[in-house]
Scaffold this motif. Structure first.
Motif, PDB file in Angstrom:
ATOM      1  N   GLY A 135       0.798  -1.221   0.000  1.00 33.48           N
ATOM      2  CA  GLY A 135       0.000   0.000   0.000  1.00 33.48           C
ATOM      3  C   GLY A 135       0.825   1.263   0.000  1.00 33.48           C
ATOM      4  N   SER A 136       2.099   1.145  -0.371  1.00 38.55           N
ATOM      5  CA  SER A 136       2.983   2.303  -0.457  1.00 38.55           C
ATOM      6  C   SER A 136       4.064   1.997  -1.491  1.00 38.55           C
ATOM      7  N   PHE A 137       4.860   3.026  -1.832  1.00 36.86           N
ATOM      8  CA  PHE A 137       5.893   2.810  -2.846  1.00 36.86           C
ATOM      9  C   PHE A 137       7.213   2.340  -2.230  1.00 36.86           C
ATOM     10  N   TYR A 138       7.201   2.087  -0.918  1.00 39.20           N
ATOM     11  CA  TYR A 138       8.387   1.551  -0.243  1.00 39.20           C
ATOM     12  C   TYR A 138       7.946   0.729   0.962  1.00 39.20           C
ATOM     13  N   CYS A 139       8.828  -0.111   1.449  1.00 37.36           N
ATOM     14  CA  CYS A 139       8.525  -0.934   2.631  1.00 37.36           C
ATOM     15  C   CYS A 139       8.866  -0.166   3.898  1.00 37.36           C
ATOM     16  N   ASP A 140       7.981  -0.244   4.875  1.00 37.29           N
ATOM     17  CA  ASP A 140       8.269   0.311   6.189  1.00 37.29           C
ATOM     18  C   ASP A 140       7.535  -0.508   7.232  1.00 37.29           C
ATOM     19  N   PHE A 141       8.048  -0.493   8.431  1.00 42.93           N
ATOM     20  CA  PHE A 141       7.541  -1.367   9.486  1.00 42.93           C
ATOM     21  C   PHE A 141       6.024  -1.280   9.697  1.00 42.93           C
ATOM     22  N   PRO A 142       5.423  -0.090   9.854  1.00 42.51           N
ATOM     23  CA  PRO A 142       3.983  -0.047  10.145  1.00 42.51           C
ATOM     24  C   PRO A 142       3.122  -0.729   9.084  1.00 42.51           C
ATOM     25  N   ARG A 143       3.463  -0.556   7.818  1.00 47.07           N
ATOM     26  CA  ARG A 143       2.648  -1.131   6.742  1.00 47.07           C
ATOM     27  C   ARG A 143       2.868  -2.634   6.592  1.00 47.07           C
ATOM     28  N   GLU A 197       2.813  -3.233  16.711  1.00 47.35           N
ATOM     29  CA  GLU A 197       2.527  -1.905  16.159  1.00 47.35           C
ATOM     30  C   GLU A 197       2.772  -0.833  17.216  1.00 47.35           C
ATOM     31  N   PHE A 198       2.413  -1.136  18.457  1.00 46.28           N
ATOM     32  CA  PHE A 198       2.652  -0.183  19.539  1.00 46.28           C
ATOM     33  C   PHE A 198       4.139   0.040  19.756  1.00 46.28           C
ATOM     34  N   VAL A 199       4.931  -1.043  19.679  1.00 45.72           N
ATOM     35  CA  VAL A 199       6.387  -0.933  19.838  1.00 45.72           C
ATOM     36  C   VAL A 199       6.971  -0.034  18.752  1.00 45.72           C
ATOM     37  N   VAL A 200       6.518  -0.227  17.511  1.00 42.61           N
ATOM     38  CA  VAL A 200       7.012   0.580  16.389  1.00 42.61           C
ATOM     39  C   VAL A 200       6.628   2.040  16.572  1.00 42.61           C
ATOM     40  N   THR A 201       5.364   2.277  16.969  1.00 36.54           N
ATOM     41  CA  THR A 201       4.910   3.652  17.192  1.00 36.54           C
ATOM     42  C   THR A 201       5.704   4.309  18.313  1.00 36.54           C
ATOM     43  N   ALA A 202       5.927   3.575  19.382  1.00 40.30           N
ATOM     44  CA  ALA A 202       6.688   4.116  20.514  1.00 40.30           C
ATOM     45  C   ALA A 202       8.132   4.377  20.118  1.00 40.30           C
ATOM     46  N   ASN A 203       8.704   3.440  19.359  1.00 40.31           N
ATOM     47  CA  ASN A 203      10.108   3.542  18.991  1.00 40.31           C
ATOM     48  C   ASN A 203      10.356   4.678  18.007  1.00 40.31           C
ATOM     49  N   SER A 204       9.604   4.691  16.915  1.00 40.92           N
ATOM     50  CA  SER A 204       9.833   5.685  15.871  1.00 40.92           C
ATOM     51  C   SER A 204       9.037   6.976  16.100  1.00 40.92           C
ATOM     52  N   PHE A 238       7.195   8.281  18.972  1.00 36.49           N
ATOM     53  CA  PHE A 238       7.412   9.060  20.180  1.00 36.49           C
ATOM     54  C   PHE A 238       8.842   9.598  20.264  1.00 36.49           C
ATOM     55  N   ILE A 239       9.804   8.811  19.778  1.00 37.12           N
ATOM     56  CA  ILE A 239      11.186   9.290  19.766  1.00 37.12           C
ATOM     57  C   ILE A 239      11.327  10.479  18.828  1.00 37.12           C
ATOM     58  N   SER A 240      10.640  10.428  17.672  1.00 36.55           N
ATOM     59  CA  SER A 240      10.675  11.552  16.728  1.00 36.55           C
ATOM     60  C   SER A 240      10.102  12.815  17.361  1.00 36.55           C
ATOM     61  N   VAL A 241       8.947  12.666  18.011  1.00 33.97           N
ATOM     62  CA  VAL A 241       8.298  13.822  18.652  1.00 33.97           C
ATOM     63  C   VAL A 241       9.172  14.359  19.779  1.00 33.97           C
ATOM     64  N   GLY A 242       9.682  13.455  20.627  1.00 37.07           N
ATOM     65  CA  GLY A 242      10.506  13.884  21.754  1.00 37.07           C
ATOM     66  C   GLY A 242      11.781  14.572  21.311  1.00 37.07           C
ATOM     67  N   THR A 243      12.454  14.000  20.307  1.00 40.82           N
ATOM     68  CA  THR A 243      13.692  14.591  19.811  1.00 40.82           C
ATOM     69  C   THR A 243      13.436  15.938  19.160  1.00 40.82           C
ATOM     70  N   PHE A 244      12.344  16.036  18.408  1.00 43.32           N
ATOM     71  CA  PHE A 244      12.003  17.294  17.734  1.00 43.32           C
ATOM     72  C   PHE A 244      11.806  18.418  18.742  1.00 43.32           C
ATOM     73  N   PHE A 245      10.979  18.175  19.751  1.00 37.19           N
ATOM     74  CA  PHE A 245      10.714  19.232  20.731  1.00 37.19           C
ATOM     75  C   PHE A 245      11.951  19.531  21.576  1.00 37.19           C
ATOM     76  N   LEU A 280       4.232  10.344   9.769  1.00 42.29           N
ATOM     77  CA  LEU A 280       4.286   8.974   9.266  1.00 42.29           C
ATOM     78  C   LEU A 280       4.169   7.931  10.367  1.00 42.29           C
ATOM     79  N   TYR A 281       4.653   8.252  11.585  1.00 47.11           N
ATOM     80  CA  TYR A 281       4.704   7.239  12.639  1.00 47.11           C
ATOM     81  C   TYR A 281       3.751   7.510  13.804  1.00 47.11           C
ATOM     82  N   VAL A 282       3.520   8.774  14.115  1.00 43.08           N
ATOM     83  CA  VAL A 282       2.579   9.077  15.201  1.00 43.08           C
ATOM     84  C   VAL A 282       1.147   9.082  14.681  1.00 43.08           C
ATOM     85  N   TRP A 283       0.975   9.612  13.483  1.00 42.75           N
ATOM     86  CA  TRP A 283      -0.349   9.670  12.851  1.00 42.75           C
ATOM     87  C   TRP A 283      -0.238   8.994  11.494  1.00 42.75           C
TER      88      TRP A 283
END
Length: 312
Positions: free
Chosen positions: A175-183, A196-203, A205-212, A257-260
């Motif tokens: 369902g996408s033009f590349y492979c990624d864990f959630p899909r 799925e929760f592990v992937v969301t938490a890993n990618s 939440f870490i993205s959101v936390g690092t960004f802020f 891509l990972y949180v939403w």
């Protein structure tokens, strides 16, 4: 890896970016030209930092590593996109899909840490200029790069170990033009809620936390500069603006891509293209056009390039 052979699925179907031949040809040229720009732009920064002794400082060593990671991140997906636009058989083997996912997250994890290291470098240079060379010495710089790679690998492995042994026996359309864990996880023949929760938490939440964390860090630097001298505030903001733009360009798509994940197909494609194509292309332009030292290095390098051509 032996358990992978238990899966019935041997390949995954990737999504085409366009239906009409005209649009496919246009996108083929678009991605080919942009990928060429990514290669030339990022290698130019690496080459300039290596050749010009004036750029042998922690900031530019980190910048050269960031350029290599941008090139690597783009190379995980863009060549496959270009290839798929030239054929009607848009599939990827099981093992190549796993390899693509693994390296996407290795490169992404390394880039996150490098952006933090660059923020720390700017904090030290602006807020503690007298101690800069003591704190950000060669050993510290090398250590930061090594730590970035170690964390990047851990980030990828911590998700990869859950996915590699999943049973895949049903639908194989990513369902996408590349492979990624959630899909890919959603295609497994079992309940994958916890994974799925592990992937969301890993990618995610870490993205959101690092960004802020990075944004707050840059705000803290500007506030510190303003307290000491309001005249230096504009200079510090100009210096940090390039870093802030790069941070926003990298993390905004990651958070969507990972949180939403995949709110709509078109929006998901747009953010993925920004992450894999637009950001790696813009980073060299941002750091060269908005950086005085890089501009001077380019001028010093021009006669050297001209003389080399004359010799050849």
């Amino acid at each position: 890896m032996d358990q992978v052979n238990d899966s019935v699925i041997t390949e995954f179907v990737l999504l085409g970016l366009a239906q009409s031949l005209e649009m496919q040809f246009f996108l083929f040229l678009f991605f080919s030209l942009f990928y060429m720009g990514i290669i030339l732009g990022n290698l130019f920064i690496v080459f300039t930092v290596i050749i010009d002794s004036h750029l042998h400082s922690p900031m530019y060593v980190l910048l050269a590593n960031l350029s290599l990671i941008d090139l690597g991140l783009s190379s995980t997906t863009v060549p496959r996109i270009i290839f798929n636009l030239s054929t009607d058989y848009k599939v990827i083997s099981f093992h190549n899909c796993m390899i693509q996912m693994f390296f996407i997250h290795v490169m992404g994890g390394v880039e996150m840490v490098l952006l933090i290291a660059m923020a720390y470098d700017r904090y030290t240079a602006i807020c503690k200029p007298l101690h800069y060379l003591t704190i950000m010495n060669y050993k510290t710089c090398v250590l930061l790069v090594i730590v970035a790679w170690v964390i990047g690998v851990i980030h990828a492995v911590s998700q990869f170990v859950f996915v590699i042994n999943l049973p895949f026996c049903g639908p194989n359309n990513v369902g996408s033009f590349y492979c990624d864990f959630p899909r890919v996880i959603k295609l497994a023949c079992m309940n994958t809620y916890r994974i799925e929760f592990v992937v969301t938490a890993n990618s995610g939440f870490i993205s959101v936390g690092t960004f802020f964390f990075l944004i707050v860090s840059y705000i803290f630097i500007l506030v510190t500069v303003r307290q000491h001298s309001s005249k230096d505030l504009s200079k510090a903001f100009f210096t940090l603006s390039a870093h802030i733009i790069v941070v926003v360009l990298f993390f905004a798509p990651c958070m969507f891509l990972y949180v939403w994940p995949f709110p709509t197909k078109s929006l998901d494609e747009f953010f993925a293209i920004v992450d894999f194509v637009i950001t790696p292309l813009l980073n060299p332009a941002i750091y060269t056009l908005r950086n005085k030292d890089m501009k001077l290095a380019m001028r010093r390098l021009s006669p050297w390039v001209v003389n080399s051509r004359e010799v050849t």
